[in-house]
Design a protein around this motif. Structure first.
Motif, mmCIF file in Angstrom:
data_model
loop_
_atom_site.group_PDB
_atom_site.id
_atom_site.type_symbol
_atom_site.label_atom_id
_atom_site.label_comp_id
_atom_site.label_asym_id
_atom_site.label_seq_id
_atom_site.Cartn_x
_atom_site.Cartn_y
_atom_site.Cartn_z
ATOM 1 N N ASP A 142 -49.839 32.750 -3.262
ATOM 2 C CA ASP A 142 -50.121 32.703 -4.695
ATOM 3 C C ASP A 142 -49.321 31.602 -5.393
ATOM 4 O O ASP A 142 -49.820 30.934 -6.307
ATOM 5 N N ILE A 248 -53.532 46.223 -9.544
ATOM 6 C CA ILE A 248 -53.854 44.972 -8.845
ATOM 7 C C ILE A 248 -55.263 44.517 -9.215
ATOM 8 O O ILE A 248 -55.516 43.326 -9.403
ATOM 9 N N ASN A 251 -55.094 42.806 -12.344
ATOM 10 C CA ASN A 251 -54.534 41.485 -12.047
ATOM 11 C C ASN A 251 -53.818 40.851 -13.232
ATOM 12 O O ASN A 251 -53.961 39.663 -13.504
ATOM 13 N N LYS A 255 -49.829 41.704 -8.918
ATOM 14 C CA LYS A 255 -50.688 40.716 -8.293
ATOM 15 C C LYS A 255 -51.154 41.094 -6.888
ATOM 16 O O LYS A 255 -52.252 40.728 -6.482
ATOM 17 N N ASN A 294 -55.129 42.683 -2.630
ATOM 18 C CA ASN A 294 -54.978 41.613 -3.610
ATOM 19 C C ASN A 294 -56.169 41.651 -4.565
ATOM 20 O O ASN A 294 -57.006 42.558 -4.494
ATOM 21 N N LYS A 295 -56.266 40.677 -5.441
ATOM 22 C CA LYS A 295 -57.326 40.696 -6.457
ATOM 23 C C LYS A 295 -58.722 40.646 -5.827
ATOM 24 O O LYS A 295 -59.697 41.110 -6.419
#
Length: 306
Positions: A142, A248, A251, A255, A294-295
């Protein structure tokens, strides 16, 4: 005339099924609710009758329940210890009765087992260190290859699993010397405590822009601290459960993270017990890595979180 005969045949078939005893610490933790359901569903799929007993976080009660399994002459026992040390006695009871014992999640004390000569066929557990490593790798992805950041950890230094998670996280980010962990505070796996110590950590380190938490309760407390301080520049990475996955997916502050999969652990164990009873030799330990969230996959992962 034929119905009673069919009924008797059905009873005989049911009695021919191997019986799997499952000993769990409690059902107050959603983790164990998910595990219980998975044991029941997968045991049925694999042709077992299953008997689940709940110890209510009482070591003596769990030992008594194991003794019940011995009296019932179950074919195998899946044992999630209440506490590692006292759990050795439960393994010993099952060994004496020649009932194969398989441990899951919280395992009996290894030194204690050696001292009394007790053995476990196979242990299935979450690879906690790997989960921390996954999170650290996602953080670096990221931020970018040469990014710099000051990082704080909200942890639980007295818990072996939390320390393993932290070790994996630190190991992953160590490849970039510009990522510096400057503080570790004890959130005690409590939202209110984590809110306090995260607030103090951020106030004492105004340059800090990354917080890592090794439990969801601490992560939720950290989110509250970041919001209350108005620190929109601070991002959070953590081990999470269902609420964490939702954060998450949003977001904003949170993150990425990792979730344990109690249902998967139970599935692995039931399948391997079936193999063992059929004569297959098993590896002594299975480390099942957590799932990185994650996203990109948070929405699809929500139903896997407990």
């Amino acid at each position: 005339m034929f119905r009673p005969l069919l009924a008797l045949a059905g009873i005989a078939q049911a009695q021919d099924k191997p019986v799997l005893g499952v000993a769990l610490p409690n059902l107050t933790n959603p983790y164990y609710v998910a595990m219980k359901k998975s044991f029941e569903e997968n045991a049925a799929t694999q042709g077992f009758d299953v008997k689940v007993l709940i110890a209510d976080n009482d070591d003596a009660k769990q030992l008594s329940q194991v003794q019940t399994f011995v009296q019932d002459k179950v074919n195998a026992v899946a044992l999630n210890c209440v506490s590692s040390g006292p759990c050795v006695s439960s393994v010993q009871e099952l060994n004496t009765a020649n009932i194969p014992v398989f441990t899951i999640n919280l395992l009996p004390d290894a030194d204690g087992l050696k001292q009394v000569g007790a053995t476990v066929v196979q242990a299935v557990q979450t690879d906690q260190k790997m989960g921390g490593k996954y999170i650290g790798e996602q953080l670096m992805k990221d931020l970018g290859a040469n990014a710099s950041a000051v990082i704080g950890i909200v942890g639980e230094p007295t818990a072996a699993a939390a320390n393993a998670r932290d070790a994996g996280f630190k190991e992953a980010i160590a490849v970039n010397p510009n990522l510096k962990v400057v503080a570790l505070v004890n959130g005690k796996v409590e939202e209110t405590t984590s809110l306090k110590v995260t607030t103090e950590m951020l106030q004492g380190n105004p340059e800090m822009t990354i917080v890592y938490s090794d439990t969801e309760p601490s992560a939720l407390g950290a989110i509250a601290a970041i919001e209350q301080l108005g620190r929109d520049d601070v991002k959070l990475y953590a081990f999470v459960d269902k609420l964490g996955v939702q954060h998450i997916a949003e977001n904003t502050i949170m993150k990425a993270g990792a979730i344990q999969e109690p249902a998967r652990l139970a599935q692995i164990q039931v399948e391997n017990i079936k193999k063992y009873l059929a004569g297959t030799k098993l590896e002594p330990v299975i480390d099942s890595p957590p799932l990185l969230v994650n996203k990109d996959n948070a929405a699809a992962t929500a139903d896997k979180a407990y």
